[in-house]
Design an enzyme around this catalytic site. Sequence first.
Site, PDB file in Angstrom:
ATOM      1  N   PHE A 121      42.502  27.785  48.217  1.00  0.00           N
ATOM      2  CA  PHE A 121      41.983  28.924  49.270  1.00  0.00           C
ATOM      3  C   PHE A 121      40.848  28.251  50.258  1.00  0.00           C
ATOM      4  CE2 PHE A 121      39.651  32.825  50.288  1.00  0.00           C
ATOM      5  CZ  PHE A 121      40.672  33.510  50.438  1.00  0.00           C
ATOM      6  N   ASP A 195      38.721  28.222  39.659  1.00  0.00           N
ATOM      7  CA  ASP A 195      38.416  29.448  40.332  1.00  0.00           C
ATOM      8  C   ASP A 195      39.673  30.191  39.996  1.00  0.00           C
ATOM      9  OD1 ASP A 195      39.066  31.379  42.157  1.00  0.00           O
ATOM     10  OD2 ASP A 195      38.243  30.369  43.714  1.00  0.00           O
ATOM     11  N   TYR A 220      37.496  42.186  42.767  1.00  0.00           N
ATOM     12  CA  TYR A 220      38.317  43.107  43.725  1.00  0.00           C
ATOM     13  C   TYR A 220      39.644  43.045  43.736  1.00  0.00           C
ATOM     14  CZ  TYR A 220      37.481  39.509  47.206  1.00  0.00           C
ATOM     15  OH  TYR A 220      37.313  38.234  47.969  1.00  0.00           O
ATOM     16  N   LYS A 221      40.354  42.073  43.330  1.00  0.00           N
ATOM     17  CA  LYS A 221      41.763  41.624  43.111  1.00  0.00           C
ATOM     18  C   LYS A 221      42.219  42.647  41.776  1.00  0.00           C
ATOM     19  CE  LYS A 221      41.240  37.561  45.978  1.00  0.00           C
ATOM     20  NZ  LYS A 221      41.217  36.218  46.044  1.00  0.00           N
ATOM     21  N   ARG A 367      53.722  37.764  50.832  1.00  0.00           N
ATOM     22  CA  ARG A 367      53.306  38.035  49.245  1.00  0.00           C
ATOM     23  C   ARG A 367      53.329  39.369  48.756  1.00  0.00           C
ATOM     24  NH1 ARG A 367      47.261  35.804  48.251  1.00  0.00           N
ATOM     25  NH2 ARG A 367      46.998  37.562  49.219  1.00  0.00           N
TER      26      ARG A 367
HETATM   27  C1  LIG Z   1      40.260  35.775  47.167  1.00  0.00           C
HETATM   28  C2  LIG Z   1      39.746  34.390  46.914  1.00  0.00           C
HETATM   29  C3  LIG Z   1      38.370  34.016  47.387  1.00  0.00           C
HETATM   30  C4  LIG Z   1      37.648  35.061  47.957  1.00  0.00           C
HETATM   31  O1  LIG Z   1      36.168  34.658  48.021  1.00  0.00           O
HETATM   32  P1  LIG Z   1      35.214  35.816  48.624  1.00  0.00           P
HETATM   33  O2  LIG Z   1      33.866  35.083  48.659  1.00  0.00           O
HETATM   34  O3  LIG Z   1      35.260  36.874  47.596  1.00  0.00           O
HETATM   35  O4  LIG Z   1      35.503  36.136  49.908  1.00  0.00           O
HETATM   36  C5  LIG Z   1      37.968  32.730  46.991  1.00  0.00           C
HETATM   37  N1  LIG Z   1      38.773  31.900  46.417  1.00  0.00           N
HETATM   38  C6  LIG Z   1      40.177  32.156  45.930  1.00  0.00           C
HETATM   39  C7  LIG Z   1      40.766  31.255  45.292  1.00  0.00           C
HETATM   40  C8  LIG Z   1      40.556  33.456  46.367  1.00  0.00           C
HETATM   41  O5  LIG Z   1      41.801  33.617  45.920  1.00  0.00           O
END
Ligand SMILES: *Cc1c(COP(=O)(O)O)cnc(C)c1O
Length: 392
Positions: A121, A195, A220-221, A367
């Site tokens: 990400f 992560d 939040y996911k 997705r």
């Molecule tokens: C959604 C996601 C993030 C988001 O990070 P935020 O700090 O909450 O914006 C980071 N890493 C991964 C792998 C994600 O899927």
Amino acid sequence: MTHPLDDSDGLARFRDLFLRDDSVVAYLDGNSLGRPLAASVDRVSEFMTAQWGGRLIRGWEEGWLDLGLEIGDDLGRVVLGAAAGQATIGDSTTVLLYKLARAAIDARPGRSEIVIDRDNFPTDRYVLEGIAAERGMTLRWIDAGEATVESVGAVLSPQTAVVVLSHVSYRSGYLSDVPAITSLVHAVGGLVLWDLCHSAGVVPTELDAWNVDLAVGCTYKYLNGGPGSPAFAYVRSDQQERMRQPIQGWLGSATPFEMGQGYEAAAGIRGLLSGTPPVVGMLAMRDMIAAIEEAGLDAVRTKSIALTEYAIELVDSRLPDAVLASPRDAGRRGSHITIDDERYRDIMPELWRRGVIPDFRRPSGIRLGLSPLSTSFAEVEAGVEAIAELAP
Ligand SMILES: *Cc1c(COP(=O)(O)O)cnc(C)c1O
């Protein structure tokens, strides 16, 4: 809408826990923002009236200050496979990645390399690029493909300080082998920061048993904490004493209310805290953690696999031109799939207008994120049918 797979779904009743809006025909983005639970409306409302309104500043001493640690323990027990005292809630995933990666690097003095994959990400890559620049370290990239034992093994060296990987890849949905890769990194003396943004709440995880050093993830996911709800971090207990995170704030200090001179880190996971905890933002995830506990994470995973299998079956039969960019092996797949077709960018506005809500990932991927407790098989069918109509 009735569907035979929903009729035989043992978790079907959990769908009634979530708020619904009649304009939404198929919500297929639970991996980006989970639906709200009806119970969270009452929980937040009660908090505002009785706690914030009634207790005012006294609330800090009556539980607010420790709420992140308390929810961290619940999350550890229900979702992460972590004994108490190793997880906490606070900050964003981005900030927690920074804190833990920096702490890991300082715990491996003299080592000069950070390993990360190009498919990770963006925020994970950007944070580590920043740290590499700040510390004069070298990034060893996994250039193509998934984070496997082979691809990670190929870039490890005696210089590896920390390896930062996603449990489930945000785009392809590839599910990495956490215990195997973790022990591989340990064999060269490095630390691993996992992560869990796209696996927490849908893929059974055993952080303690897998000997994971450090982990972060979104709430939040698949944990339905609401837009921007604070992230979680895990630091294995036997690593905590060595981990010194760089954002030295008063609430991570040993004696915050002495207001004294000089920072001394609090012992244990508390030392990971920096500033005042985002209390209101943490409330809603408690309802999802409770729902997952009631359903059982193994049952959630079983339905997750059934949903993605069904989605792939429909893609194969109804979308002849779509390219599946996700693993066909359910054992190596998280709870979302990505399908690619050049036409998808153009059909997204019409899908959303119709209340069919997946998301789009460049260059040409749709997705489908399938959150097992809130998503029906009928929604999956309606979603793929809508895509088939617009891009036959
Ligand atoms: C959604 C996601 C993030 C988001 O990070 P935020 O700090 O909450 O914006 C980071 N890493 C991964 C792998 C994600 O899927």
